[in-house]
Scaffold this motif. Structure first.
Motif, PDB file in Angstrom:
ATOM      1  N   ARG A  47       9.428  -6.332 -10.051  1.00  0.00           N
ATOM      2  CA  ARG A  47       8.969  -7.708  -9.926  1.00  0.00           C
ATOM      3  C   ARG A  47       8.203  -7.954  -8.629  1.00  0.00           C
ATOM      4  O   ARG A  47       7.494  -8.956  -8.497  1.00  0.00           O
ATOM      5  CB  ARG A  47      10.165  -8.664 -10.034  1.00  0.00           C
ATOM      6  CG  ARG A  47      10.801  -8.628 -11.404  1.00  0.00           C
ATOM      7  CD  ARG A  47      12.154  -9.294 -11.457  1.00  0.00           C
ATOM      8  NE  ARG A  47      12.053 -10.751 -11.392  1.00  0.00           N
ATOM      9  CZ  ARG A  47      13.093 -11.564 -11.540  1.00  0.00           C
ATOM     10  NH1 ARG A  47      14.309 -11.062 -11.753  1.00  0.00           N
ATOM     11  NH2 ARG A  47      12.931 -12.860 -11.473  1.00  0.00           N
ATOM     12  N   CYS A  48       8.335  -7.060  -7.659  1.00  0.00           N
ATOM     13  CA  CYS A  48       7.584  -7.242  -6.413  1.00  0.00           C
ATOM     14  C   CYS A  48       6.586  -6.113  -6.175  1.00  0.00           C
ATOM     15  O   CYS A  48       6.026  -5.989  -5.080  1.00  0.00           O
ATOM     16  CB  CYS A  48       8.532  -7.377  -5.218  1.00  0.00           C
ATOM     17  SG  CYS A  48       9.271  -5.845  -4.631  1.00  0.00           S
ATOM     18  N   ILE A  49       6.343  -5.294  -7.191  1.00  0.00           N
ATOM     19  CA  ILE A  49       5.420  -4.163  -7.050  1.00  0.00           C
ATOM     20  C   ILE A  49       4.129  -4.450  -7.821  1.00  0.00           C
ATOM     21  O   ILE A  49       4.171  -4.702  -9.025  1.00  0.00           O
ATOM     22  CB  ILE A  49       6.052  -2.855  -7.585  1.00  0.00           C
ATOM     23  CG1 ILE A  49       7.430  -2.612  -6.962  1.00  0.00           C
ATOM     24  CG2 ILE A  49       5.126  -1.667  -7.332  1.00  0.00           C
ATOM     25  CD1 ILE A  49       7.415  -2.381  -5.470  1.00  0.00           C
ATOM     26  N   PRO A  50       2.986  -4.415  -7.167  1.00  0.00           N
ATOM     27  CA  PRO A  50       1.723  -4.679  -7.875  1.00  0.00           C
ATOM     28  C   PRO A  50       1.318  -3.502  -8.767  1.00  0.00           C
ATOM     29  O   PRO A  50       1.802  -2.374  -8.605  1.00  0.00           O
ATOM     30  CB  PRO A  50       0.720  -4.866  -6.736  1.00  0.00           C
ATOM     31  CG  PRO A  50       1.291  -4.091  -5.586  1.00  0.00           C
ATOM     32  CD  PRO A  50       2.777  -4.195  -5.720  1.00  0.00           C
ATOM     33  N   ASP A  51       0.427  -3.762  -9.692  1.00  0.00           N
ATOM     34  CA  ASP A  51      -0.065  -2.717 -10.592  1.00  0.00           C
ATOM     35  C   ASP A  51      -0.703  -1.591  -9.793  1.00  0.00           C
ATOM     36  O   ASP A  51      -1.397  -1.823  -8.796  1.00  0.00           O
ATOM     37  CB  ASP A  51      -1.093  -3.290 -11.567  1.00  0.00           C
ATOM     38  CG  ASP A  51      -0.479  -4.249 -12.571  1.00  0.00           C
ATOM     39  OD1 ASP A  51       0.754  -4.216 -12.730  1.00  0.00           O
ATOM     40  OD2 ASP A  51      -1.241  -5.031 -13.189  1.00  0.00           O
ATOM     41  N   GLY A  52      -0.468  -0.363 -10.246  1.00  0.00           N
ATOM     42  CA  GLY A  52      -1.061   0.804  -9.602  1.00  0.00           C
ATOM     43  C   GLY A  52      -0.183   1.432  -8.539  1.00  0.00           C
ATOM     44  O   GLY A  52      -0.489   2.511  -8.032  1.00  0.00           O
ATOM     45  N   LEU A  53       0.946   0.762  -8.212  1.00  0.00           N
ATOM     46  CA  LEU A  53       1.858   1.299  -7.204  1.00  0.00           C
ATOM     47  C   LEU A  53       3.261   1.451  -7.797  1.00  0.00           C
ATOM     48  O   LEU A  53       3.593   0.857  -8.819  1.00  0.00           O
ATOM     49  CB  LEU A  53       1.909   0.394  -5.977  1.00  0.00           C
ATOM     50  CG  LEU A  53       0.627   0.317  -5.140  1.00  0.00           C
ATOM     51  CD1 LEU A  53       0.807  -0.664  -3.989  1.00  0.00           C
ATOM     52  CD2 LEU A  53       0.215   1.698  -4.613  1.00  0.00           C
ATOM     53  N   CYS A  54       4.071   2.254  -7.117  1.00  0.00           N
ATOM     54  CA  CYS A  54       5.407   2.556  -7.599  1.00  0.00           C
ATOM     55  C   CYS A  54       6.369   2.690  -6.413  1.00  0.00           C
ATOM     56  O   CYS A  54       6.032   3.306  -5.404  1.00  0.00           O
ATOM     57  CB  CYS A  54       5.386   3.861  -8.399  1.00  0.00           C
ATOM     58  SG  CYS A  54       7.000   4.454  -8.925  1.00  0.00           S
ATOM     59  N   ALA A 105       0.833  -1.202   0.000  1.00  0.00           N
ATOM     60  CA  ALA A 105       0.000   0.000   0.000  1.00  0.00           C
ATOM     61  C   ALA A 105       0.867   1.251   0.000  1.00  0.00           C
ATOM     62  O   ALA A 105       2.057   1.214   0.367  1.00  0.00           O
ATOM     63  CB  ALA A 105      -0.917  -0.006   1.216  1.00  0.00           C
ATOM     64  N   GLU A 106       0.267   2.350  -0.420  1.00  0.00           N
ATOM     65  CA  GLU A 106       0.965   3.633  -0.353  1.00  0.00           C
ATOM     66  C   GLU A 106       1.433   3.889   1.069  1.00  0.00           C
ATOM     67  O   GLU A 106       0.718   3.614   2.033  1.00  0.00           O
ATOM     68  CB  GLU A 106       0.039   4.762  -0.796  1.00  0.00           C
ATOM     69  CG  GLU A 106      -0.341   4.739  -2.263  1.00  0.00           C
ATOM     70  CD  GLU A 106      -1.219   5.921  -2.631  1.00  0.00           C
ATOM     71  OE1 GLU A 106      -0.713   7.063  -2.548  1.00  0.00           O
ATOM     72  OE2 GLU A 106      -2.395   5.703  -2.985  1.00  0.00           O
ATOM     73  N   GLY A 107       2.631   4.416   1.200  1.00  0.00           N
ATOM     74  CA  GLY A 107       3.176   4.721   2.520  1.00  0.00           C
ATOM     75  C   GLY A 107       4.114   3.656   3.048  1.00  0.00           C
ATOM     76  O   GLY A 107       4.881   3.913   3.994  1.00  0.00           O
ATOM     77  N   ASP A 108       4.060   2.439   2.481  1.00  0.00           N
ATOM     78  CA  ASP A 108       5.036   1.419   2.870  1.00  0.00           C
ATOM     79  C   ASP A 108       6.435   1.912   2.501  1.00  0.00           C
ATOM     80  O   ASP A 108       6.597   2.738   1.592  1.00  0.00           O
ATOM     81  CB  ASP A 108       4.760   0.091   2.159  1.00  0.00           C
ATOM     82  CG  ASP A 108       3.486  -0.587   2.646  1.00  0.00           C
ATOM     83  OD1 ASP A 108       3.011  -0.224   3.745  1.00  0.00           O
ATOM     84  OD2 ASP A 108       2.968  -1.463   1.926  1.00  0.00           O
ATOM     85  N   VAL A 109       7.446   1.412   3.187  1.00  0.00           N
ATOM     86  CA  VAL A 109       8.814   1.892   2.944  1.00  0.00           C
ATOM     87  C   VAL A 109       9.670   0.814   2.291  1.00  0.00           C
ATOM     88  O   VAL A 109       9.453  -0.388   2.473  1.00  0.00           O
ATOM     89  CB  VAL A 109       9.485   2.391   4.239  1.00  0.00           C
ATOM     90  CG1 VAL A 109       8.746   3.596   4.792  1.00  0.00           C
ATOM     91  CG2 VAL A 109       9.573   1.286   5.279  1.00  0.00           C
ATOM     92  N   VAL A 110      10.646   1.290   1.531  1.00  0.00           N
ATOM     93  CA  VAL A 110      11.594   0.410   0.836  1.00  0.00           C
ATOM     94  C   VAL A 110      12.899   0.410   1.614  1.00  0.00           C
ATOM     95  O   VAL A 110      13.526   1.462   1.797  1.00  0.00           O
ATOM     96  CB  VAL A 110      11.837   0.895  -0.607  1.00  0.00           C
ATOM     97  CG1 VAL A 110      12.806  -0.049  -1.324  1.00  0.00           C
ATOM     98  CG2 VAL A 110      10.523   1.021  -1.364  1.00  0.00           C
TER      99      VAL A 110
END
Length: 342
Positions: free
Chosen positions: A261-268, A177-182
Motif C-alpha cells: 500500500r505504500c510502494i509505488p509501481d515498479g518498485l518492491c 527509490a531503489e536503495g531506500d531501506v525498510v
C-alpha cells in the motif's frame, strides 16, 4: 438529567440513567486527554475542536475509523476491560499517521447488551489512555444498550479519529527509490488482527488463560490481550529527523496486503525474513495450528507493527528518532511484486 427516567423503557431492557452515571464515572479519564483545541466537554450533541493551523500552507484533514474485532472476546473471558480501548484508538491513529497526519481528536462507540456504568467507564479509561499515548483528545462518544440483540455481558467497540497534515508534508511514496531501506517498528504481539484464527487455534473458550508460559514471560491470556502499540509520537519524531518516503501499518492481511500500500509501481520492498524479530506467541500459534508460513505473514504482523521507508543515509537518524527498538529489515529494489519475503 435528574428527572430523566423511564420505567417503560427500563422494562424493555434499556436503563437511560445508567448512561448518565457512566458519563459521570468516565469524565475524569476524558479530561486526561484534553489538549489545546478542545472547546467542548462530553455530554453535548457534538464534540468541538479548534485546530491550530499556524504555519500550515494547506491544512488537510485525515480521518480514520476501525474497531477492535473479536479480540474483545478475550477481554470478556478474562473480565479485563481497561486496555481494549487502547487497541481501538491504535487501530485508527496508526492508520492516519501513515500519511503524516497528527491525530487531533477521537470519538468512540460502545454497543453493549446491558449498560453497567462501571464497566463502560473502565472500557473508556482504556480509550482515554490510548488518546494520551497518541496525543489526541477524546471529545465525545456514544454508548448504546442493545437488549435482545446482544447478551448482557457482550459489547462491541469502535472508534473514529481526525488528524491534520500540511499538504506539502503528506508522505509521498512517489519519491521512493531503489536503495531506500525498510525499517521495522516492533509490535507487542498480534495487536488487533487475526483473532478469529487465534481464538480457534488456542481454543480460548476452554483454555486456561491464566496458564503461565516461560517462553512468553506471562500467562497466555496476558499475551493475547496485550494492547496494540500506538506509533504516533515515534513516527512524528521520525518525520522530523529523516526523509520518510513511505509508511505502512501492518494490520489484517499482514505483510502481503499492507506493505504494497505504500510502494509505488515498479518498485518492491525486499524483506529479509531472518532479520525480523518475531515474538514467541507467533511461533506458538503457528506450531499449534499447523499454519503455513505464507499464511502467517499474510494474516499477522509477525512482530512488525509498522514499517517506515527512508533513504539509506537517513536510516540511523530515523532509528534514533523512533527510539522504540526499530531496526532495518529490508530494502527497496526494482520489481513489480511490491513485496517479497526471502
Amino acid at each position: 438529567m435528574e428527572n430523566s427516567h423511564s420505567a417503560a423503557y427500563a422494562a424493555a431492557g434499556v436503563d437511560i440513567t445508567a448512561g448518565y452515571k457512566g458519563v459521570k464515572l468516565m469524565s475524569a479519564d476524558v479530561k486526561r486527554t484534553h489538549i489545546p483545541g478542545v472547546v467542548s466537554d462530553i455530554g453535548g450533541f457534538g464534540g468541538l475542536f479548534a485546530p491550530d493551523l499556524t504555519g500550515m500552507a494547506e491544512p488537510v484533514l485525515v480521518s480514520g475509523t476501525d474497531g477492535v474485532g473479536t479480540k474483545l472476546r478475550l477481554a470478556e473471558l478474562m473480565d479485563k476491560h481497561d486496555t481494549i480501548g487502547i487497541d481501538c484508538v491504535a487501530m485508527c491513529v496508526n492508520d492516519v499517521i501513515c500519511c503524516g497526519a497528527k491525530p487531533l481528536f477521537f470519538l468512540d462507540y460502545i454497543a453493549i447488551g446491558k449498560n453497567v456504568p462501571e464497566k463502560v467507564a473502565t472500557i473508556v479509561s482504556g480509550v482515554a489512555e490510548g488518546c494520551v499515548q497518541a496525543g489526541c483528545a477524546l471529545i465525545g462518544g456514544e454508548t448504546a444498550e442493545h437488549p435482545g440483540m446482544m447478551d448482557p455481558d457482550n459489547y462491541d467497540l469502535a472508534g473514529f479519529t481526525v488528524g491534520i497534515v500540511d499538504k506539502p508534508k503528506v508522505i509521498d511514496s512517489a519519491r521512493m527509490a531503489e536503495g531506500d531501506v525498510v525499517i521495522a517498528l516492533p509490535s507487542s504481539g498480534f495487536h488487533s488482527n487475526g483473532y478469529s484464527l487465534v481464538r480457534k487455534v488456542f481454543d480460548v473458550e476452554n483454555a486456561d488463560l491464566n496458564e503461565y508460559f516461560e517462553e512468553l514471560g506471562c500467562t497466555l491470556g496476558e499475551a493475547l490481550l496485550k494492547p496494540t502499540v500506538i506509533y504516533v509520537k515515534q513516527v512524528l519524531r521520525c518525520i522530523e529527523a529523516a526523509d520518510v518516503k513511505g509508511i505502512s501499518h501492518i494490520t489484517g492481511g499482514g505483510f502481503y496486503e499492507n506493505v504494497p500500500r505504500c510502494i509505488p509501481d515498479g518498485l518492491c520492498a525486499k524483506i529479509d525474513k531472518a532479520a525480523i524479530k518475531t515474538p514467541a506467541i507467533f511461533s506458538m500459534l503457528q506450531k499449534k495450528g499447523n499454519i503455513d508460513e505464507h499464511d502467517m505473514f499474510n494474516t499477522y504482523n509477525m512482530g512488525v507493527g509498522m514499517i517506515v521507508i527512508v533513504p539509506k543515509a537517513d536510516a540511523d537518524a530515523a532509528i534514533a528518532a523512533l527510539d522504540c527498538g526499530a531496526y532495518v529489515i529490508g530494502e527497496i529494489v526494482a520489481g513489480e511484486e511490491k513485496v517479497t519475503l526471502c
